[in-house]
Write a protein that holds these residues in place. Structure first.
Motif, PDB file in Angstrom:
ATOM      1  N   GLU A 244       0.826  -1.209   0.000  1.00 42.07           N
ATOM      2  CA  GLU A 244       0.000   0.000   0.000  1.00 42.07           C
ATOM      3  C   GLU A 244       0.860   1.259   0.000  1.00 42.07           C
ATOM      4  OE1 GLU A 244      -2.975   1.859  -0.901  1.00 42.07           O
ATOM      5  OE2 GLU A 244      -3.477  -0.198  -0.331  1.00 42.07           O
ATOM      6  N   ILE A 245       1.906   1.268   0.809  1.00 38.31           N
ATOM      7  CA  ILE A 245       2.786   2.440   0.885  1.00 38.31           C
ATOM      8  C   ILE A 245       3.512   2.678  -0.436  1.00 38.31           C
ATOM      9  CG2 ILE A 245       4.885   3.364   1.973  1.00 38.31           C
ATOM     10  CD1 ILE A 245       3.979   1.966   4.573  1.00 38.31           C
ATOM     11  N   VAL A 246       4.106   1.607  -0.994  1.00 36.42           N
ATOM     12  CA  VAL A 246       4.918   1.766  -2.204  1.00 36.42           C
ATOM     13  C   VAL A 246       4.057   2.083  -3.428  1.00 36.42           C
ATOM     14  CG1 VAL A 246       6.557   0.630  -3.754  1.00 36.42           C
ATOM     15  CG2 VAL A 246       6.773   0.333  -1.286  1.00 36.42           C
ATOM     16  N   THR A 247       2.885   1.444  -3.557  1.00 33.07           N
ATOM     17  CA  THR A 247       2.027   1.756  -4.706  1.00 33.07           C
ATOM     18  C   THR A 247       1.462   3.174  -4.606  1.00 33.07           C
ATOM     19  OG1 THR A 247       0.165   0.638  -3.601  1.00 33.07           O
ATOM     20  CG2 THR A 247       1.360  -0.607  -5.285  1.00 33.07           C
ATOM     21  N   THR A 248       1.264   3.665  -3.373  1.00 32.17           N
ATOM     22  CA  THR A 248       0.832   5.060  -3.204  1.00 32.17           C
ATOM     23  C   THR A 248       1.940   6.014  -3.647  1.00 32.17           C
ATOM     24  OG1 THR A 248      -0.613   4.452  -1.359  1.00 32.17           O
ATOM     25  CG2 THR A 248      -0.025   6.771  -1.555  1.00 32.17           C
ATOM     26  N   LEU A 249       3.187   5.665  -3.317  1.00 35.17           N
ATOM     27  CA  LEU A 249       4.322   6.465  -3.796  1.00 35.17           C
ATOM     28  C   LEU A 249       4.381   6.460  -5.322  1.00 35.17           C
ATOM     29  CD1 LEU A 249       7.165   5.441  -1.298  1.00 35.17           C
ATOM     30  CD2 LEU A 249       6.124   7.693  -1.540  1.00 35.17           C
ATOM     31  N   ALA A 250       4.113   5.285  -5.926  1.00 34.70           N
ATOM     32  CA  ALA A 250       4.098   5.171  -7.388  1.00 34.70           C
ATOM     33  C   ALA A 250       3.019   6.080  -7.985  1.00 34.70           C
ATOM     34  CB  ALA A 250       3.864   3.715  -7.799  1.00 34.70           C
ATOM     35  N   LEU A 251       1.847   6.105  -7.338  1.00 35.97           N
ATOM     36  CA  LEU A 251       0.759   6.986  -7.780  1.00 35.97           C
ATOM     37  C   LEU A 251       1.193   8.444  -7.767  1.00 35.97           C
ATOM     38  CD1 LEU A 251      -2.545   5.796  -6.040  1.00 35.97           C
ATOM     39  CD2 LEU A 251      -2.218   6.224  -8.465  1.00 35.97           C
ATOM     40  N   LEU A 252       1.808   8.854  -6.673  1.00 36.01           N
ATOM     41  CA  LEU A 252       2.225  10.250  -6.533  1.00 36.01           C
ATOM     42  C   LEU A 252       3.293  10.623  -7.556  1.00 36.01           C
ATOM     43  CD1 LEU A 252       2.377  10.422  -2.620  1.00 36.01           C
ATOM     44  CD2 LEU A 252       0.681  11.492  -4.117  1.00 36.01           C
ATOM     45  N   VAL A 253       4.247   9.708  -7.793  1.00 36.38           N
ATOM     46  CA  VAL A 253       5.295   9.959  -8.796  1.00 36.38           C
ATOM     47  C   VAL A 253       4.669  10.157 -10.170  1.00 36.38           C
ATOM     48  CG1 VAL A 253       7.241   8.922 -10.037  1.00 36.38           C
ATOM     49  CG2 VAL A 253       7.145   8.786  -7.551  1.00 36.38           C
ATOM     50  N   GLY A 254       3.717   9.281 -10.524  1.00 35.51           N
ATOM     51  CA  GLY A 254       3.052   9.383 -11.819  1.00 35.51           C
ATOM     52  C   GLY A 254       2.318  10.696 -11.994  1.00 35.51           C
ATOM     53  N   ILE A 255       1.586  11.121 -10.966  1.00 37.80           N
ATOM     54  CA  ILE A 255       0.808  12.367 -11.035  1.00 37.80           C
ATOM     55  C   ILE A 255       1.728  13.587 -11.103  1.00 37.80           C
ATOM     56  CG2 ILE A 255      -0.699  13.870  -9.662  1.00 37.80           C
ATOM     57  CD1 ILE A 255      -2.226  11.338  -8.838  1.00 37.80           C
ATOM     58  N   ILE A 256       2.792  13.591 -10.295  1.00 38.83           N
ATOM     59  CA  ILE A 256       3.712  14.738 -10.283  1.00 38.83           C
ATOM     60  C   ILE A 256       4.410  14.900 -11.627  1.00 38.83           C
ATOM     61  CG2 ILE A 256       5.870  15.608  -9.290  1.00 38.83           C
ATOM     62  CD1 ILE A 256       4.928  14.331  -6.604  1.00 38.83           C
ATOM     63  N   VAL A 257       4.974  13.798 -12.159  1.00 44.48           N
ATOM     64  CA  VAL A 257       5.704  13.882 -13.434  1.00 44.48           C
ATOM     65  C   VAL A 257       4.759  14.272 -14.581  1.00 44.48           C
ATOM     66  CG1 VAL A 257       7.080  12.609 -15.123  1.00 44.48           C
ATOM     67  CG2 VAL A 257       7.459  12.232 -12.689  1.00 44.48           C
ATOM     68  N   ALA A 258       3.541  13.716 -14.579  1.00 44.89           N
ATOM     69  CA  ALA A 258       2.576  14.055 -15.639  1.00 44.89           C
ATOM     70  C   ALA A 258       2.201  15.529 -15.593  1.00 44.89           C
ATOM     71  CB  ALA A 258       1.322  13.185 -15.500  1.00 44.89           C
ATOM     72  N   ASN A 259       2.137  16.106 -14.402  1.00 38.95           N
ATOM     73  CA  ASN A 259       1.808  17.527 -14.276  1.00 38.95           C
ATOM     74  C   ASN A 259       2.987  18.429 -14.619  1.00 38.95           C
ATOM     75  OD1 ASN A 259      -1.001  18.177 -13.335  1.00 38.95           O
ATOM     76  ND2 ASN A 259      -0.505  16.600 -11.828  1.00 38.95           N
ATOM     77  N   VAL A 260       4.198  17.930 -14.447  1.00 42.01           N
ATOM     78  CA  VAL A 260       5.392  18.714 -14.793  1.00 42.01           C
ATOM     79  C   VAL A 260       5.637  18.709 -16.301  1.00 42.01           C
ATOM     80  CG1 VAL A 260       7.905  18.838 -14.564  1.00 42.01           C
ATOM     81  CG2 VAL A 260       6.502  18.430 -12.539  1.00 42.01           C
ATOM     82  N   ILE A 261       5.625  17.509 -16.907  1.00 37.79           N
ATOM     83  CA  ILE A 261       5.925  17.386 -18.345  1.00 37.79           C
ATOM     84  C   ILE A 261       4.706  17.722 -19.206  1.00 37.79           C
ATOM     85  CG2 ILE A 261       6.694  15.791 -20.165  1.00 37.79           C
ATOM     86  CD1 ILE A 261       8.348  14.338 -18.098  1.00 37.79           C
ATOM     87  N   ARG A 262       3.500  17.445 -18.706  1.00 36.84           N
ATOM     88  CA  ARG A 262       2.232  17.712 -19.393  1.00 36.84           C
ATOM     89  C   ARG A 262       2.203  17.095 -20.801  1.00 36.84           C
ATOM     90  NH1 ARG A 262      -0.982  20.878 -16.669  1.00 36.84           N
ATOM     91  NH2 ARG A 262      -2.292  21.210 -18.510  1.00 36.84           N
ATOM     92  N   PRO A 263       2.226  15.757 -20.898  1.00 37.33           N
ATOM     93  CA  PRO A 263       2.242  15.089 -22.211  1.00 37.33           C
ATOM     94  C   PRO A 263       0.955  15.253 -23.013  1.00 37.33           C
ATOM     95  CG  PRO A 263       1.918  13.487 -20.452  1.00 37.33           C
ATOM     96  CD  PRO A 263       2.235  14.791 -19.781  1.00 37.33           C
ATOM     97  N   GLY A 264      -0.154  15.653 -22.361  1.00 34.40           N
ATOM     98  CA  GLY A 264      -1.432  15.770 -23.068  1.00 34.40           C
ATOM     99  C   GLY A 264      -1.650  17.094 -23.752  1.00 34.40           C
ATOM    100  N   ASP A 265      -0.813  18.086 -23.438  1.00 34.22           N
ATOM    101  CA  ASP A 265      -0.977  19.401 -24.071  1.00 34.22           C
ATOM    102  C   ASP A 265      -0.714  19.327 -25.566  1.00 34.22           C
ATOM    103  OD1 ASP A 265      -1.568  20.433 -21.633  1.00 34.22           O
ATOM    104  OD2 ASP A 265       0.326  21.505 -21.347  1.00 34.22           O
ATOM    105  N   GLY A 266      -1.626  19.855 -26.353  1.00 35.16           N
ATOM    106  CA  GLY A 266      -1.426  19.931 -27.803  1.00 35.16           C
ATOM    107  C   GLY A 266      -1.806  18.695 -28.577  1.00 35.16           C
ATOM    108  N   VAL A 267      -2.284  17.643 -27.899  1.00 33.14           N
ATOM    109  CA  VAL A 267      -2.709  16.429 -28.602  1.00 33.14           C
ATOM    110  C   VAL A 267      -4.064  16.703 -29.264  1.00 33.14           C
ATOM    111  CG1 VAL A 267      -3.422  14.016 -28.368  1.00 33.14           C
ATOM    112  CG2 VAL A 267      -1.487  14.884 -27.050  1.00 33.14           C
ATOM    113  N   VAL A 268      -4.116  16.519 -30.591  1.00 33.32           N
ATOM    114  CA  VAL A 268      -5.355  16.740 -31.341  1.00 33.32           C
ATOM    115  C   VAL A 268      -6.106  15.415 -31.434  1.00 33.32           C
ATOM    116  CG1 VAL A 268      -6.368  17.544 -33.513  1.00 33.32           C
ATOM    117  CG2 VAL A 268      -4.230  18.557 -32.677  1.00 33.32           C
TER     118      VAL A 268
END
Length: 424
Positions: free
Chosen positions: A103-127
């Protein structure tokens, strides 16, 4: 040179390379049908489909045969482990500690995924209009009918795990248990011997899996969503070489040496896009490197269902990606809600067909702010991201077992050094 040609790692790597080349330059050969309907066969009472193209057949046969070893190995490992442990309180302690770790480690994985996605923003500009979607109805329908009872009933690994624990406890109190233990140990030797023979065909499975992926979806499929692909792989790398490294460093164990030790299994998982393909061998290697049989038997099977670090990262990043694609501005409260929902729904990912998409569909349906139809955007590249998910899940379960074995003082460091040096 002779050593190189007898090295399984060399042949698996060669097979993956040849699979990529065949899939890219001669996709018509890789996708050549060898029969009209997908080939089906019965193994240990279960009917499995291995596809009807050359590449699917080669990969499917290998994965299906390896899968047959998973449950017998889990049964033998955990039953023998608990009998040798001989303590119900200790079994509960290890199991409880494993679930807390997951539970602890998968929660850390969740947070890493959300933080990196918000920093890099891969969805911006996708048509969205420029990307060909697919049929998502089967995933949304499965998400609507998902239940934890169905999850347990469909997950044979969990059923075997529970049965093995109960049998192990009963045998621990049986006076003539040494006779049954000797019998199980004899069977175990034959099962692992059979597994070793099957693993010799790993290059064939890896070749077929990679040829199928490249030929069916094509490298050009990656271009519209290349930023998402890159972000997912970078995030998995941050998690593995950041968080998992710190976890093993706590007990002064090198993650890099561990990865070198299981490199053959990692390549097999990469080639087949299936963590199941390397699971039986991982359990055997963890025992050889000093983890107690009882800990391996409890942690690896449970982790296969509840410690899916790679899948968790993928799910969190996909939700944020789709929010960016559809210009949905998520508040902090909504992000916290997503984390809470994924902490629960991601635990059902291993027991459901089309797991990632079904869990993703159920999550999007629950938060009700991102169009579920956005799943169609991910169908084309999902297969290419499945390798990253499978490898991260695989490494994560290995690290979890090593950490818990050390924490329980059920780890032999001399055996680890011997195993690492042999594979150097």
């Amino acid at each position: 040179m002779k050593k190189l040609f007898t090295n399984l790692t060399f042949w698996v790597l060669t097979a993956i390379t040849l699979g990529v080349l065949l899939g890219h330059f001669a996709p018509q050969i890789a996708l050549q049908k060898i029969m009209e309907e997908p080939f089906k066969m019965k193994l240990l009472g279960n009917e499995v489909s291995v596809g009807n193209t050359i590449s699917e057949f080669l990969s499917g046969i290998f994965i299906s045969v390896v899968k047959q070893f998973i449950n017998p190995i889990i049964f033998l490992t955990i039953t023998l482990g608990i009998v040798s442990m001989g303590n119900l309180k200790k079994v509960g302690k290890v199991g409880g500690k494993a679930l807390l770790y997951f539970e602890i480690v998968t929660t850390l994985a969740l947070l890493v995924g959300i933080i990196v996605a918000n920093v890099i923003r891969p969805g911006d500009g996708v048509v969205t209009d420029s990307i060909k979607g697919g049929d998502i109805s089967k995933y949304t329908k499965s998400a609507e009918t998902f239940s934890w009872l169905k999850f347990f009933m469909d997950n044979l690994t969990l059923q075997v795990l529970l049965f093995s624990i109960i049998l192990g406890i009963l045998l621990s109190n049986y006076e003539r248990r040494h006779v049954i233990v000797a019998f199980f140990q004899k069977i175990s030797r034959y099962v692992f011997k059979g597994l070793h023979w099957v693993m010799k065909f790993a290059p064939v499975g890896a070749f077929g899996g990679m040829a199928f992926t490249i030929s069916k979806y094509g490298i050009q499929t990656l271009l519209p969503l290349a930023k998402l692909m890159g972000t997912v792989y970078v995030t998995m790398g941050i998690f593995v070489f950041g968080i998992l490294t710190l976890i093993l460093n706590y007990y002064k164990i090198s993650l890099w040496r561990f990865l070198k030790y299981i490199r053959e299994e990692l390549l097999i998982v990469l080639g087949t896009s299936s963590s199941e393909a390397g699971l039986p061998s991982l359990m055997e290697k963890l025992e050889k490197m000093g983890c107690a049989k009882s800990v391996v038997g409890l942690v690896v099977p449970a982790g296969y269902s509840f410690n899916l670090d790679g899948t968790t990262i993928y799910l969190s990043m996909s939700v944020i990606f789709l929010a960016q694609v559809f210009n949905v501005s998520l508040s902090l409260a909504q992000i916290m809600t997503i984390i809470g929902i994924l902490m629960v729904t991601s635990k059902g990912a291993a027991g459901v067909t089309g797991s990632g998409f079904i869990v993703l569909a159920s999550t999007l349906t629950a938060i009700k702010v991102i169009p579920v139809e956005g799943l169609a955007l991910l169908l084309g590249v999902d297969r290419f991201m499945s390798e990253a998910r499978a490898i991260t899940n695989f490494i994560g379960n290995g690290v979890a077992t090593i950490w818990i074995a050390n924490n329980e003082k059920e780890f032999d460091r001399e055996a680890m050094e011997k195993a690492f040096n042999l594979k150097a």
